[in-house]
Design a protein around this motif. Sequence first.
Motif, PDB file in Angstrom:
ATOM      1  N   ALA A  51       7.143  -0.942  -3.184  1.00  0.00           N
ATOM      2  CA  ALA A  51       6.603  -1.336  -4.491  1.00  0.00           C
ATOM      3  C   ALA A  51       5.374  -0.513  -4.865  1.00  0.00           C
ATOM      4  O   ALA A  51       5.068  -0.352  -6.051  1.00  0.00           O
ATOM      5  CB  ALA A  51       6.249  -2.821  -4.481  1.00  0.00           C
ATOM      6  N   ARG A  52       4.650   0.012  -3.873  1.00  0.00           N
ATOM      7  CA  ARG A  52       3.438   0.783  -4.153  1.00  0.00           C
ATOM      8  C   ARG A  52       3.643   2.289  -4.038  1.00  0.00           C
ATOM      9  O   ARG A  52       2.730   3.067  -4.298  1.00  0.00           O
ATOM     10  CB  ARG A  52       2.312   0.360  -3.208  1.00  0.00           C
ATOM     11  CG  ARG A  52       1.783  -1.038  -3.470  1.00  0.00           C
ATOM     12  CD  ARG A  52       0.453  -1.271  -2.751  1.00  0.00           C
ATOM     13  NE  ARG A  52       0.574  -1.215  -1.313  1.00  0.00           N
ATOM     14  CZ  ARG A  52       0.937  -2.232  -0.553  1.00  0.00           C
ATOM     15  NH1 ARG A  52       1.240  -3.398  -1.117  1.00  0.00           N
ATOM     16  NH2 ARG A  52       1.024  -2.107   0.765  1.00  0.00           N
ATOM     17  N   ALA A  53       4.823   2.707  -3.634  1.00  0.00           N
ATOM     18  CA  ALA A  53       5.055   4.133  -3.395  1.00  0.00           C
ATOM     19  C   ALA A  53       4.879   4.954  -4.666  1.00  0.00           C
ATOM     20  O   ALA A  53       4.286   6.036  -4.653  1.00  0.00           O
ATOM     21  CB  ALA A  53       6.455   4.341  -2.817  1.00  0.00           C
ATOM     22  N   HIS A  54       5.420   4.436  -5.810  1.00  0.00           N
ATOM     23  CA  HIS A  54       5.309   5.188  -7.074  1.00  0.00           C
ATOM     24  C   HIS A  54       3.847   5.413  -7.444  1.00  0.00           C
ATOM     25  O   HIS A  54       3.450   6.528  -7.803  1.00  0.00           O
ATOM     26  CB  HIS A  54       6.038   4.428  -8.198  1.00  0.00           C
ATOM     27  CG  HIS A  54       7.524   4.423  -8.052  1.00  0.00           C
ATOM     28  ND1 HIS A  54       8.316   5.466  -8.473  1.00  0.00           N
ATOM     29  CD2 HIS A  54       8.365   3.499  -7.517  1.00  0.00           C
ATOM     30  CE1 HIS A  54       9.581   5.189  -8.219  1.00  0.00           C
ATOM     31  NE2 HIS A  54       9.649   3.990  -7.641  1.00  0.00           N
ATOM     32  N   VAL A  55       3.049   4.349  -7.385  1.00  0.00           N
ATOM     33  CA  VAL A  55       1.637   4.448  -7.779  1.00  0.00           C
ATOM     34  C   VAL A  55       0.914   5.430  -6.866  1.00  0.00           C
ATOM     35  O   VAL A  55       0.125   6.276  -7.325  1.00  0.00           O
ATOM     36  CB  VAL A  55       0.961   3.064  -7.725  1.00  0.00           C
ATOM     37  CG1 VAL A  55      -0.526   3.175  -8.045  1.00  0.00           C
ATOM     38  CG2 VAL A  55       1.648   2.112  -8.692  1.00  0.00           C
ATOM     39  N   PHE A  56       1.176   5.325  -5.565  1.00  0.00           N
ATOM     40  CA  PHE A  56       0.556   6.235  -4.609  1.00  0.00           C
ATOM     41  C   PHE A  56       0.876   7.690  -4.943  1.00  0.00           C
ATOM     42  O   PHE A  56      -0.008   8.540  -5.051  1.00  0.00           O
ATOM     43  CB  PHE A  56       1.041   5.923  -3.190  1.00  0.00           C
ATOM     44  CG  PHE A  56       0.091   5.078  -2.395  1.00  0.00           C
ATOM     45  CD1 PHE A  56      -1.159   5.562  -2.044  1.00  0.00           C
ATOM     46  CD2 PHE A  56       0.443   3.810  -1.977  1.00  0.00           C
ATOM     47  CE1 PHE A  56      -2.036   4.791  -1.294  1.00  0.00           C
ATOM     48  CE2 PHE A  56      -0.425   3.032  -1.234  1.00  0.00           C
ATOM     49  CZ  PHE A  56      -1.668   3.521  -0.896  1.00  0.00           C
ATOM     50  N   CYS A  57       2.163   7.984  -5.094  1.00  0.00           N
ATOM     51  CA  CYS A  57       2.595   9.369  -5.311  1.00  0.00           C
ATOM     52  C   CYS A  57       2.051   9.927  -6.618  1.00  0.00           C
ATOM     53  O   CYS A  57       1.599  11.077  -6.681  1.00  0.00           O
ATOM     54  CB  CYS A  57       4.120   9.444  -5.293  1.00  0.00           C
ATOM     55  SG  CYS A  57       4.844   9.083  -3.673  1.00  0.00           S
TER      56      CYS A  57
END
Length: 438
Positions: free
Chosen positions: A346-352
């Motif tokens: 769920a947080r991968a997009h924001v991180f990248c």
Amino acid sequence: MRLKTSITDKLFLSYIFLIIFNIVIGTYAIVNLNMLKNSSDQMINTGVPLLFFTEKLMDCLSVQEKLGKQYFSLKTELAQNQFVARGEEFKNYLTEMHGKGVDKEINAIGKVYGQYLNLFSLALKERDLNQAGILPYQKQMNAAHEITVKWIQNLKGSLIEDEKDQLVHLNTMNQRVLYTLVILCVAGLILGLGFAFLVTSYFTRTIEKIKQTTQMISKGKYDQFPAFVSGDEMGELTESFKSMGKRLKELEALNLDANPLSRLPGNLAIERELLKRIQNQSPLAFCLLDLDNFKAYGDTYGYARGSEVLTVVAGILMQTMQSVGQKEDFIGHIGGDDFILITEPARAHVFCQKIISEFDQTIPHYYDEADRRNGFILAKDRNDVEQKFPVMTISIAVVTNEKRKFTDPGKIAEMAAQLKHYAKTFPKSIYVIDQRRN
């Protein structure tokens, strides 16, 4: 009749005596340190600024001498204005020096300097005179200039002598205080040792076991502590040592595994983190980050600037972790220009997205101006052929367990490596997420 006192009373009286003795030492130290501070403050607030101002006065005079010669030779308005400006600066410095104990000297300098300025003003009124007519003014100004310089040099010499005298005084005072404190501290140490001897006579066995424990910790033997058979505080101390040993063992492993450049966890810690999440069946997003065109950058600018870029990338990861990450998220450095990030899908997009944004904004500043303007550098590829390599970009391969189940950390790393090669085919910073199923 002898006065009988209990152990508690003896310990209490010993503590009181040691406290009073330490108060005496502390009071003596504070009083003398305050005296030293006052003397130092006087030097810093008076002597040092005065020496600084004398240097500035000499600078102003030196510049004015050159400007005066320039004006008399060329009669330019610029030289005149700069001469006057330096004069105002000189007067300001004299004003700053008033009230610092050298008013007599300052007044004398101001008087002779005023004559110097008056002579220049008189020369300005005689603009139409030829060089021979101006010569008397120049001679008088040179004489006034030399007298002013002599006054300033005398003042500077006097200030330096005063500073030396104060330094000698401070040194003498410092030595006296130091010797006295050493004597008092040695006396306090002797008294403390005597007190410690009384205490250790009752706790010898306990201290010996603590000593053995600390020795084993220093040798890295975290699982071989002496046994404390007790249900009191010593039993709690045993458990504390066991917990500390376990934690030190973990920290030692992490420290040995950490990348020496970025100080981020290395392969061992990364594999352990992946295995823990696999065993706990936690939501997992494994992000493999790779810098595109990094080798060409290192070949062109050298290993030192390449290492600086890797440090910057590590900083971007840590900043991103602080801003959008959670306590359970994890970053590591495999080696070279390969980094990893472990988070939840769920947080991968924001991180990248944030990592790419920060990287693309930051990395151009680490290129030379000409290369940044061109948008590329010239370097040889792996076949020793010179080519154009664009400004570095970052490729991120993301593997998750949303649509497949993993049992082996190596399989996750293998899939991420495959996906990374695909991401690197794009000529820009990008992240790709594996959508394949089992």
